[in-house]
Design a protein around this motif. Structure first.
Motif, PDB file in Angstrom:
ATOM      1  N   ALA A   7       0.829  -1.211   0.000  1.00  0.00           N
ATOM      2  CA  ALA A   7       0.000   0.000   0.000  1.00  0.00           C
ATOM      3  C   ALA A   7       0.861   1.258   0.000  1.00  0.00           C
ATOM      4  O   ALA A   7       0.584   2.210  -0.743  1.00  0.00           O
ATOM      5  N   GLN A   8       1.905   1.281   0.805  1.00  0.00           N
ATOM      6  CA  GLN A   8       2.779   2.445   0.853  1.00  0.00           C
ATOM      7  C   GLN A   8       3.518   2.645  -0.469  1.00  0.00           C
ATOM      8  O   GLN A   8       3.684   3.771  -0.934  1.00  0.00           O
ATOM      9  N   ALA A  11       1.131   4.042  -2.972  1.00  0.00           N
ATOM     10  CA  ALA A  11       0.895   5.451  -2.660  1.00  0.00           C
ATOM     11  C   ALA A  11       2.050   6.318  -3.167  1.00  0.00           C
ATOM     12  O   ALA A  11       1.819   7.427  -3.662  1.00  0.00           O
ATOM     13  N   GLU A  14       1.677   6.596  -6.987  1.00  0.00           N
ATOM     14  CA  GLU A  14       0.506   7.413  -7.302  1.00  0.00           C
ATOM     15  C   GLU A  14       0.787   8.878  -6.988  1.00  0.00           C
ATOM     16  O   GLU A  14       0.367   9.769  -7.726  1.00  0.00           O
ATOM     17  N   ALA A  15       1.508   9.150  -5.911  1.00  0.00           N
ATOM     18  CA  ALA A  15       1.893  10.527  -5.586  1.00  0.00           C
ATOM     19  C   ALA A  15       2.833  11.084  -6.653  1.00  0.00           C
ATOM     20  O   ALA A  15       2.710  12.250  -7.048  1.00  0.00           O
ATOM     21  N   TRP A  65      -7.228   1.003  -5.375  1.00  0.00           N
ATOM     22  CA  TRP A  65      -6.944   2.272  -4.720  1.00  0.00           C
ATOM     23  C   TRP A  65      -6.485   3.395  -5.647  1.00  0.00           C
ATOM     24  O   TRP A  65      -6.338   4.527  -5.188  1.00  0.00           O
ATOM     25  N   THR A  66      -6.245   3.103  -6.905  1.00  0.00           N
ATOM     26  CA  THR A  66      -5.774   4.154  -7.813  1.00  0.00           C
ATOM     27  C   THR A  66      -6.478   4.038  -9.161  1.00  0.00           C
ATOM     28  O   THR A  66      -7.004   2.979  -9.502  1.00  0.00           O
TER      29      THR A  66
END
Length: 190
Positions: A7-8, A11, A14-15, A65-66
């Motif tokens: 997940a990290q 993220a 995606e960031a 999640w994305t």
């Protein structure tokens, strides 16, 4: 118990994409069982374009999640050729000036084995970020997986491991001659 490394990591890419405007491509190399492989080929059912419920977590979590386009690059040689033709590259311009206009995906998922088998195909990309899950597989400095990763053009490399590590892990430092702009070592113990 999971520590949220997947997940990290998702993220982070995606960031990079959303906040920094970096379009990718992003590469995830991990064991096939963790990628999202629902391979029942002969009928090109590679997990492309649909969410795999019982498959590995990388594809499932990226799609959940994305909004990133995620392609699983796996299967037989024929399967991978089909993926190369239809899922990896934007078709050439009609005037013939460009062979390819770019890539169709944000994230390409592949296994250590497929990376080694199709290294020449994957070397054609300049990967903005590559994430290597189970990075302890790169510990052997003369190992094939390590050599394959080092031969790729990667802007930023994130190495994940859930195994017990010590503060001295010289085997995972990547040689400065590799075309890496930045290397991040992430050691998390379960």
């Amino acid at each position: 118990m999971g520590l949220g490394k997947t997940a990290q990591s998702i993220a982070v890419i995606e960031a990079q994409r959303q906040l920094a405007g970096i379009p990718g491509p992003f590469l995830v190399v991990a064991p096939l069982t963790t990628l999202g492989a629902s391979l029942s080929l002969g009928t090109v059912h590679l997990g492309i374009g649909h969410k795999a419920n019982s498959a590995g977590h990388w594809k499932r979590e990226i799609e959940t999640w994305t909004p990133m386009s995620c392609v699983l690059y796996a299967g037989t040689q024929l399967d991978r050729q089909i993926i190369q033709e239809f899922e990896m590259r934007v078709p050439a311009s009609k005037d013939g000036k460009k062979k390819t206009a770019g890539f169709k995906f944000d994230v390409l998922l592949t296994s250590f084995e497929t990376l080694r088998t199709d290294l020449r195909v994957l070397q054609k990309f300049t990967w903005h970020t590559a994430i290597v899950d189970e990075a302890h597989r790169l510990k052997n400095t003369s190992g094939l997986a390590r050599q394959a990763i080092e031969s790729l053009d990667i802007g930023w490399l994130l190495l994940l491991t859930g195994g017990v590590t010590t503060t001295a892990y010289p085997e995972l430092s990547i040689a400065p001659t590799v075309s890496l702009h930045d290397v991040s070592l992430v050691f998390v113990t379960d």
